[in-house]
Design an enzyme around this catalytic site. Structure first.
Site, short mmCIF file in Angstrom:
data_model
loop_
_atom_site.label_atom_id
_atom_site.label_comp_id
_atom_site.label_asym_id
_atom_site.label_seq_id
_atom_site.Cartn_x
_atom_site.Cartn_y
_atom_site.Cartn_z
N GLU A 132 8.20 -3.54 -10.69
CA GLU A 132 8.17 -4.83 -9.98
C GLU A 132 8.86 -5.98 -10.72
O GLU A 132 8.26 -7.03 -10.94
CB GLU A 132 6.71 -5.20 -9.65
CG GLU A 132 5.99 -4.10 -8.88
CD GLU A 132 4.54 -4.44 -8.53
OE1 GLU A 132 3.99 -5.43 -9.05
OE2 GLU A 132 3.95 -3.70 -7.72
N ASN A 173 10.72 0.75 -10.38
CA ASN A 173 9.83 0.90 -9.23
C ASN A 173 9.58 -0.49 -8.64
O ASN A 173 9.32 -1.45 -9.38
CB ASN A 173 8.51 1.51 -9.74
CG ASN A 173 7.60 2.03 -8.66
OD1 ASN A 173 8.04 2.70 -7.73
ND2 ASN A 173 6.30 1.75 -8.78
N HIS A 209 4.02 0.25 0.28
CA HIS A 209 2.73 -0.28 0.76
C HIS A 209 3.02 -1.01 2.08
O HIS A 209 3.51 -2.13 2.09
CB HIS A 209 2.12 -1.23 -0.28
CG HIS A 209 1.80 -0.54 -1.57
ND1 HIS A 209 0.81 0.41 -1.66
CD2 HIS A 209 2.34 -0.64 -2.81
CE1 HIS A 209 0.75 0.86 -2.91
NE2 HIS A 209 1.67 0.25 -3.63
N GLU A 237 4.33 5.06 -3.76
CA GLU A 237 2.96 4.53 -3.63
C GLU A 237 2.59 4.35 -2.16
O GLU A 237 1.96 3.35 -1.78
CB GLU A 237 2.83 3.19 -4.36
CG GLU A 237 3.21 3.26 -5.83
CD GLU A 237 2.96 1.96 -6.60
OE1 GLU A 237 2.27 1.06 -6.07
OE2 GLU A 237 3.46 1.86 -7.73
N ASP A 239 1.09 3.91 1.29
CA ASP A 239 -0.13 3.79 2.11
C ASP A 239 0.20 2.84 3.26
O ASP A 239 1.07 1.98 3.13
CB ASP A 239 -1.38 3.36 1.32
CG ASP A 239 -1.20 2.17 0.40
OD1 ASP A 239 -0.27 1.36 0.61
OD2 ASP A 239 -2.01 2.03 -0.54
C1 XIL Z 1 -3.25 -0.70 -8.49
C2 XIL Z 1 -4.41 0.25 -8.69
O1 XIL Z 1 -4.43 1.21 -7.65
C3 XIL Z 1 -5.71 -0.50 -8.73
O2 XIL Z 1 -6.80 0.35 -9.04
C4 XIL Z 1 -5.63 -1.61 -9.77
O3 XIL Z 1 -6.81 -2.39 -9.73
C5 XIL Z 1 -4.42 -2.50 -9.51
O4 XIL Z 1 -3.26 -1.70 -9.47
N1 XIL Z 1 1.68 -1.46 -7.33
C6 XIL Z 1 1.62 -0.66 -8.45
C7 XIL Z 1 0.33 -0.03 -8.85
O5 XIL Z 1 2.67 -0.39 -9.05
O6 XIL Z 1 0.22 0.10 -10.23
C8 XIL Z 1 -0.85 -0.78 -8.29
O7 XIL Z 1 -2.02 0.00 -8.58
C9 XIL Z 1 -0.69 -1.01 -6.82
C10 XIL Z 1 0.53 -1.86 -6.56
#
Ligand code: XIL
Length: 321
Positions: A132, A173, A209, A237, A239
């Protein structure tokens, strides 16, 4: 179910995987599905390889949580995406509140990468080396690394990771790059300039996401664009959040059907791009999803529900491969 990883492999992908987290390992019913390599050929530790977990005090390293995830995956024959080495979030306070110069922070960052990637040398498939780095408007995030080192921190991090584990694929990422826009454009420029300078970079991670009913229609175009830069691409990631909870609870059949269609769209996009090598969901069940505690009113984002039963989304993934 018939197996998401099996479907991905049959389609020529390297894996279908899931994030997980150490506290979940006491849940036998959860583990039974996580350990099933027909479903998951790859695991990402959701938290336990992050900086606050691995180097809570400067130069004091704790690998117990990360090792536990790695051991589980190794025992199952699943590959691991290392997540992550350099990120503005989940940093210990000695990093965020430290008094730094370019030289001292560069040394601390290199030490972190050398130790963490060195500890897992030869054991992880890849690392999200930089997570990020951009704001949504395409400017660089002005975190502690950028402020003290400048954009060079990215090249230095990648080079250091390569030296620590020459066989791990090195990724940047990012989120909100699933569609064209300022952030995606900046990422493309960054990758082009890193490649031009021969900085080691092997992959772009597209987090994914997303919101039900709002999967970007140009996702496939974007994945193909990233792959055209000479790197592999992964959805790292995934969802797909239901919004307006609890107003929409109980979920209507229509919402679950839309979510199924959305999961299928994302998988189809990856499937149609040869350089898209795999997809990881950010945990497989609503029981342990990070979404409800992070985004007010959002949730039910995963392909398995909180009772560990598959949702229509599961069939969307299968159909997409
Ligand atoms: C999230 C975890 O799933 C949580 O448990 C934690 O509290 C915060 O981080 N982007 C990312 C991940 O790259 O590392 C994050 O993971 C979600 C957003």
């Amino acid at each position: 179910g018939p197996g998401l990883n099996l479907a991905a492999k049959k389609a020529g992908k390297k894996y279908f995987g899931s994030a997980t987290d150490n506290p979940e390992f006491t849940d036998a019913a959860y583990l039974k599905i996580l350990n099933d390599t027909n479903e998951f050929g790859q695991i990402t530790p959701g938290n336990s390889m992050k900086w606050d977990a691995t180097e809570p005090e400067q130069n004091t390293f704790t690998f117990s949580g990360g090792d536990q995830v790695l051991d589980l995956a190794e025992g199952n024959g699943q590959i691991v995406r290392g997540h992550n080495l350099v990120w503005y979030n989940q940093l210990p306070s000695w990093v965020t509140s430290g008094t730094w110069t370019n030289a001292t922070l560069t040394a601390a960052m290199k030490n972190h990468i050398t130790n963490v990637a060195g500890h897992y040398k030869g054991k992880v498939y890849c690392w999200d080396v930089v997570n990020e780095p951009f704001n949504d408007d395409g400017t660089y995030r002005t975190d502690v690394f950028y402020e003290n080192i400048g954009i060079e921190y990215i090249a230095i991090a990648l080079q250091t990771a390569r030296e620590a584990d020459p066989n791990a694929k090195l990724y940047i990422n990012e989120y909100n790059i699933e569609y064209a826009g300022a952030k995606a454009t900046s990422l493309v420029s960054l990758v082009q300039s890193l490649k031009a300078a021969n900085v080691p970079l092997d992959g772009i991670g597209v987090q994914g996401h997303l919101i039900v009913g709002e999967v970007p229609t140009d996702l496939e175009t974007q994945l193909a664009l990233y792959a055209s830069l000479g790197v592999e691409v992964a959805i790292t990631e995934l969802d797909i959040h239901v919004t307006d909870l609890p107003t929409t609870l109980p979920e209507t059949a229509a919402l679950l059907a839309q979510q199924q269609e959305d999961y299928q769209s994302v998988i189809t996009a990856c499937n149609n791009v040869p350089g898209c090598i795999g997809v990881t969901i950010w945990d497989y069940t609503d029981k342990y999803s990070w979404v409800p505690s992070t985004f007010s009113g959002q949730g039910d984002a995963c392909p398995w529900d909180a009772n560990l039963d598959i949702k229509p989304a599961y069939n969307g993934i299968l159909a997409g491969f």
